[in-house]
Motif scaffolding. Structure first.
Motif, PDB file in Angstrom:
ATOM      1  N   GLU A  65      18.689 -21.616  33.812  1.00 57.51           N
ATOM      2  CA  GLU A  65      20.108 -21.569  34.206  1.00 57.51           C
ATOM      3  C   GLU A  65      20.479 -22.278  35.444  1.00 57.51           C
ATOM      4  O   GLU A  65      19.726 -22.095  36.497  1.00 57.51           O
ATOM      5  N   LEU A  66      21.463 -23.298  35.173  1.00 51.13           N
ATOM      6  CA  LEU A  66      21.964 -23.797  36.522  1.00 51.13           C
ATOM      7  C   LEU A  66      23.361 -23.358  36.738  1.00 51.13           C
ATOM      8  O   LEU A  66      24.291 -23.530  36.215  1.00 51.13           O
ATOM      9  N   ASN A  67      23.576 -22.705  38.055  1.00 51.71           N
ATOM     10  CA  ASN A  67      24.808 -22.254  38.602  1.00 51.71           C
ATOM     11  C   ASN A  67      25.300 -23.235  39.344  1.00 51.71           C
ATOM     12  O   ASN A  67      25.077 -23.621  40.430  1.00 51.71           O
ATOM     13  N   LEU A  68      26.636 -23.533  38.808  1.00 46.19           N
ATOM     14  CA  LEU A  68      27.364 -24.947  39.109  1.00 46.19           C
ATOM     15  C   LEU A  68      28.050 -24.488  40.593  1.00 46.19           C
ATOM     16  O   LEU A  68      28.379 -25.401  41.369  1.00 46.19           O
ATOM     17  N   LEU A  83      26.988 -31.553  39.548  1.00 44.35           N
ATOM     18  CA  LEU A  83      27.162 -31.474  38.211  1.00 44.35           C
ATOM     19  C   LEU A  83      28.608 -31.306  37.774  1.00 44.35           C
ATOM     20  O   LEU A  83      29.001 -31.180  36.540  1.00 44.35           O
ATOM     21  N   THR A  84      29.448 -30.856  38.550  1.00 47.53           N
ATOM     22  CA  THR A  84      30.901 -30.935  38.375  1.00 47.53           C
ATOM     23  C   THR A  84      31.621 -32.228  38.009  1.00 47.53           C
ATOM     24  O   THR A  84      32.744 -32.084  37.658  1.00 47.53           O
ATOM     25  N   ASN A  85      30.954 -33.431  38.620  1.00 48.83           N
ATOM     26  CA  ASN A  85      31.528 -34.608  38.431  1.00 48.83           C
ATOM     27  C   ASN A  85      31.008 -35.495  37.443  1.00 48.83           C
ATOM     28  O   ASN A  85      29.774 -35.389  37.445  1.00 48.83           O
ATOM     29  N   GLY A 102      31.211 -21.710  31.407  1.00 48.84           N
ATOM     30  CA  GLY A 102      31.952 -21.483  32.693  1.00 48.84           C
ATOM     31  C   GLY A 102      31.430 -22.395  33.632  1.00 48.84           C
ATOM     32  O   GLY A 102      31.612 -23.340  33.647  1.00 48.84           O
ATOM     33  N   ASN A 103      30.746 -21.655  34.671  1.00 44.84           N
ATOM     34  CA  ASN A 103      30.171 -22.562  35.683  1.00 44.84           C
ATOM     35  C   ASN A 103      28.720 -22.481  35.585  1.00 44.84           C
ATOM     36  O   ASN A 103      28.087 -22.446  36.589  1.00 44.84           O
ATOM     37  N   SER A 104      27.992 -22.493  34.567  1.00 44.53           N
ATOM     38  CA  SER A 104      26.812 -22.451  34.134  1.00 44.53           C
ATOM     39  C   SER A 104      26.361 -23.278  33.402  1.00 44.53           C
ATOM     40  O   SER A 104      27.013 -23.445  32.219  1.00 44.53           O
ATOM     41  N   VAL A 105      25.119 -23.892  33.422  1.00 49.74           N
ATOM     42  CA  VAL A 105      24.499 -24.969  32.425  1.00 49.74           C
ATOM     43  C   VAL A 105      23.379 -24.545  32.087  1.00 49.74           C
ATOM     44  O   VAL A 105      22.517 -24.276  33.131  1.00 49.74           O
TER      45      VAL A 105
END
Length: 145
Positions: free
Chosen positions: A35-38, A46-48, A138-141
């Motif tokens: 899991e990647l916490n953005l 990764l938000t862009n 949400g804020n996780s990938v």
């Protein structure tokens, strides 16, 4: 009527094909979930849209994974080891923009699609990047295989 049945049966049998596999002989498909916490600075690019991050954790794939934001709330992930030879000292790819490059042979791959961009026309078989699954919440990938 019997002829029509035989004809339809023959067409159905001809349309069936034994399952062909396109497995890459150079890379193992290891099972993992990461899991990647953005919200963390390491993964915030990764938000862009179009931004790429190389995840080098030993818990991810063979040599890590490239993760790209490929659309709105859509992410793609690919194995970081070059798919066209066994893992070795030069097989971990680097990236510039949305292109990953294998320093062994200078093979280039699109990080949007995983496709090889400079495939040699020599009659040999070449593989595209090994794709991993992703999910966004949400804020996780989450990347997994």
């Amino acid at each position: 009527m019997k002829r029509i049945f035989l004809l339809v049966s023959l067409l159905v049998l001809c349309a069936c094909e034994s399952e062909r596999t396109n497995r890459n002989p150079y890379l193992q498909e290891v099972g993992f979930s990461f899991e990647l916490n953005l919200n963390l600075p390491l993964y915030s690019p990764l938000t862009n849209l179009g931004s790429v991050v190389l995840v080098t954790s030993q818990e991810v794939g063979t040599r890590g994974a490239f993760v790209i934001k490929s659309g709105i709330d859509t992410y793609s992930a690919f194995e970081a080891s070059c798919p066209n030879h066994p893992p070795n000292d030069c097989s971990t790819m680097s990236f510039s923009g949305q292109v990953a490059t294998c320093s062994c042979e200078d093979y280039e791959y699109s990080l949007f699609t995983g496709q090889m961009l400079n495939r040699p026309d020599d009659g040999n078989r070449y593989y595209d990047m090994l794709n991993y699954r992703t999910s966004f919440n949400g804020n996780s990938v989450r990347i997994f295989n």
